[in-house]
Scaffold this motif. Structure first.
Motif, short mmCIF file in Angstrom:
data_model
loop_
_atom_site.label_atom_id
_atom_site.label_comp_id
_atom_site.label_asym_id
_atom_site.label_seq_id
_atom_site.Cartn_x
_atom_site.Cartn_y
_atom_site.Cartn_z
N PHE A 329 5.75 69.65 10.63
CA PHE A 329 6.39 68.34 10.72
C PHE A 329 5.69 67.39 11.67
N GLY A 330 4.62 67.87 12.31
CA GLY A 330 3.92 67.02 13.26
C GLY A 330 4.75 66.70 14.49
N ARG A 331 5.55 67.65 14.95
CA ARG A 331 6.39 67.46 16.13
C ARG A 331 5.86 68.27 17.30
N ALA A 332 6.31 67.92 18.48
CA ALA A 332 5.97 68.70 19.66
C ALA A 332 6.74 70.02 19.63
N LEU A 333 6.13 71.07 20.13
CA LEU A 333 6.79 72.38 20.16
C LEU A 333 8.09 72.31 20.96
N ALA A 334 8.07 71.53 22.04
CA ALA A 334 9.28 71.39 22.86
C ALA A 334 10.43 70.77 22.07
N THR A 335 10.09 69.85 21.16
CA THR A 335 11.12 69.20 20.34
C THR A 335 11.77 70.21 19.39
N VAL A 336 10.94 71.06 18.78
CA VAL A 336 11.46 72.09 17.88
C VAL A 336 12.33 73.07 18.66
N LYS A 337 11.90 73.43 19.86
CA LYS A 337 12.70 74.36 20.68
C LYS A 337 14.06 73.74 21.03
N LYS A 338 14.06 72.44 21.28
CA LYS A 338 15.33 71.77 21.58
C LYS A 338 16.24 71.76 20.36
N HIS A 339 15.66 71.48 19.18
CA HIS A 339 16.45 71.55 17.94
C HIS A 339 17.06 72.94 17.77
N MET A 340 16.25 73.97 18.03
CA MET A 340 16.72 75.35 17.85
C MET A 340 17.87 75.66 18.80
N GLN A 341 17.78 75.20 20.04
CA GLN A 341 18.87 75.46 20.98
C GLN A 341 20.15 74.74 20.55
N ASN A 342 20.01 73.52 20.07
CA ASN A 342 21.18 72.79 19.56
C ASN A 342 21.81 73.55 18.37
N ILE A 343 20.95 74.09 17.52
CA ILE A 343 21.43 74.85 16.35
C ILE A 343 22.18 76.10 16.82
N PHE A 344 21.59 76.84 17.76
CA PHE A 344 22.24 78.05 18.28
C PHE A 344 23.61 77.71 18.86
N ASP A 345 23.67 76.62 19.63
CA ASP A 345 24.94 76.23 20.28
C ASP A 345 25.99 75.86 19.24
N LYS A 346 25.61 75.10 18.23
CA LYS A 346 26.57 74.66 17.21
C LYS A 346 27.08 75.82 16.36
N LEU A 347 26.21 76.79 16.10
CA LEU A 347 26.58 77.90 15.21
C LEU A 347 27.14 79.09 15.98
N GLY A 348 27.06 79.04 17.32
CA GLY A 348 27.61 80.13 18.11
C GLY A 348 26.82 81.42 18.01
N VAL A 349 25.50 81.32 17.89
CA VAL A 349 24.64 82.50 17.87
C VAL A 349 23.75 82.48 19.11
N ASP A 350 23.25 83.65 19.49
CA ASP A 350 22.48 83.72 20.73
C ASP A 350 20.98 83.80 20.52
N GLY A 351 20.52 83.55 19.30
CA GLY A 351 19.08 83.57 19.09
C GLY A 351 18.72 83.57 17.62
N ARG A 352 17.42 83.57 17.35
CA ARG A 352 16.89 83.48 16.00
C ARG A 352 17.30 84.69 15.14
N THR A 353 17.19 85.88 15.72
CA THR A 353 17.54 87.09 14.96
C THR A 353 19.00 87.07 14.54
N ALA A 354 19.88 86.70 15.47
CA ALA A 354 21.31 86.64 15.16
C ALA A 354 21.59 85.59 14.09
N LEU A 355 20.87 84.45 14.13
CA LEU A 355 21.04 83.40 13.13
C LEU A 355 20.66 83.91 11.74
N ILE A 356 19.52 84.58 11.64
CA ILE A 356 19.06 85.08 10.35
C ILE A 356 20.02 86.15 9.82
N CYS A 357 20.47 87.05 10.71
CA CYS A 357 21.39 88.11 10.29
C CYS A 357 22.70 87.52 9.77
#
Length: 368
Positions: A329-357
């Protein structure tokens, strides 16, 4: 008789009890005393989730106070046992592996709550059984005295985890259907089953028309044996039957990736289920499912996330890491990490593995 001999005898009887019925209440009643003899404890609980209802469970319990069950969904967020085992499905954990220190356990809200109920929680051993199909189950043993569960206790329960998982799965998949009539006939009134049932185990009893269609779609005629089943599935079935219906995790499922043009992006999964004896015959069911290779973003998540976050999740579910998403997407890595943390918080999961599961469990729960 030596202790090892007694344990082998108990384990054999317990395995027999766990495969004695397709009614989970009957199974648990038959197995309860044997479980307590093999893993001595003061309390024990088995809970099975209800597909699509987060935090809602059916309970099969021994000696536990009624308020524990009635109020569990309200208190579940404080249950450090549940929080620990969901991160490591099918792995037996003792309390020393759930919290960093004994004082952490004693200061927890869950410890205080259990003492208020008159059910002191001094030591715990638990496992989350990943049943698939959007269902999971938890089996937990509690001790009210300060006698920790040993590594031997842990190993005994770990050795039973596969048959426990299969028991819950079989009862959930077939119990309600079988209760409506003769077991074999009832299976084939259930259009979603699409299975083959075999006896002893190499005589085909019956199959649904959908099964025949899937076999023709996924297997070349040269792969089919004289009984009309793929030789690779017959070999797997023979191996499982020789083990008495148990084996290593994953042995009771077989998958093939679609490579032809009309199968691209799909996998075929075959699940082998060891059924209770009927008229002295050993029965097996083979269930066929076509699965898309990429896990779709659950519809419920789309209502919680922004369009950009949904887009990010869709790539995570395809196995992309943060760096690859940032480059795409041509974004900064920090921006993607921030998106991921927002996603984890909204979905109530503690990380990428838990999200996929969780996405995988939600998706499988919607399959017919």
């Amino acid at each position: 008789m030596s202790r090892d001999s007694r344990e082998r005898t108990l384990t054999s009887k317990l395995t027999e009890a766990l495969t004695s019925s397709l009614n989970l209440s009957e199974v648990f009643a038959n197995a309860e005393d044997l479980l307590f003899r093999l893993m001595p404890a003061d309390y024990m609980a088995l809970c099975v989730s209800r597909p699509g209802l987060r935090g809602d469970y059916d309970w099969w319990v021994t000696k536990m106070p009624a308020p524990f069950l009635a109020c569990y969904s309200e208190r579940a967020e404080h249950d450090f046992v549940r929080s620990a085992v969901v991160r490591k499905p099918n792995e037996v954990l003792r309390d020393s592996e759930m919290v960093t220190h004994r004082k952490v356990l004693e200061r927890s809200q869950w410890y205080a709550y259990c003492r208020e109920l008159g059910m002191p929680l001094e030591h715990v051993m638990s496992v989350l059984l990943d049943v698939k199909g959007g269902v999971h189950a938890g089996l937990t043993f509690y001790r009210a005295r300060r006698r920790p569960f040993s590594r031997r206790d842990q190993a005994r329960l770990q050795a039973l985890t596969l048959v426990l998982t299969q028991t819950v799965r079989n009862c959930r998949m077939y119990g309600e259907v079988a209760a409506r009539g003769q077991m074999l006939g009832a299976f084939f009134q259930h259009q979603a089953t699409r299975c083959i049932v075999r006896v002893n185990p190499f005589m085909e009893e019956m199959r649904t028309p959908l099964t025949t269609a899937l076999l023709m779609k996924w297997f070349h005629p040269s792969e089919l044996g004289p009984l009309g089943l793929p030789s690779v599935l017959v070999e797997r079935l023979a191996l499982l039957a020789a083990r008495g219906g148990t084996g290593a995790f994953g042995l009771d499922t077989w998958e093939r990736k679609g490579e032809a043009r009309d199968l691209a992006g799909q996998d075929l999964r075959v699940t082998f289920t060891h059924l209770p004896m009927q008229s002295g015959q050993e029965l097996w069911a083979l269930e066929f499912q076509e699965l898309p290779r990429a896990i779709p973003v659950p519809e419920a998540w789309r209502q919680l996330l922004t369009p950009r976050e949904v887009e990010t999740v869709s790539y995570v579910l395809q196995g992309w890491d943060n760096q690859l998403i940032a480059e795409h997407f041509g974004r900064a890595l920090a921006t993607v990490k921030k998106h991921m943390q927002n996603i984890f918080d909204k979905l109530g999961v503690d990380g990428r593995t838990a999200l996929i599961c969780r996405a995988s469990l939600m998706f499988r729960g919607t399959l017919s």
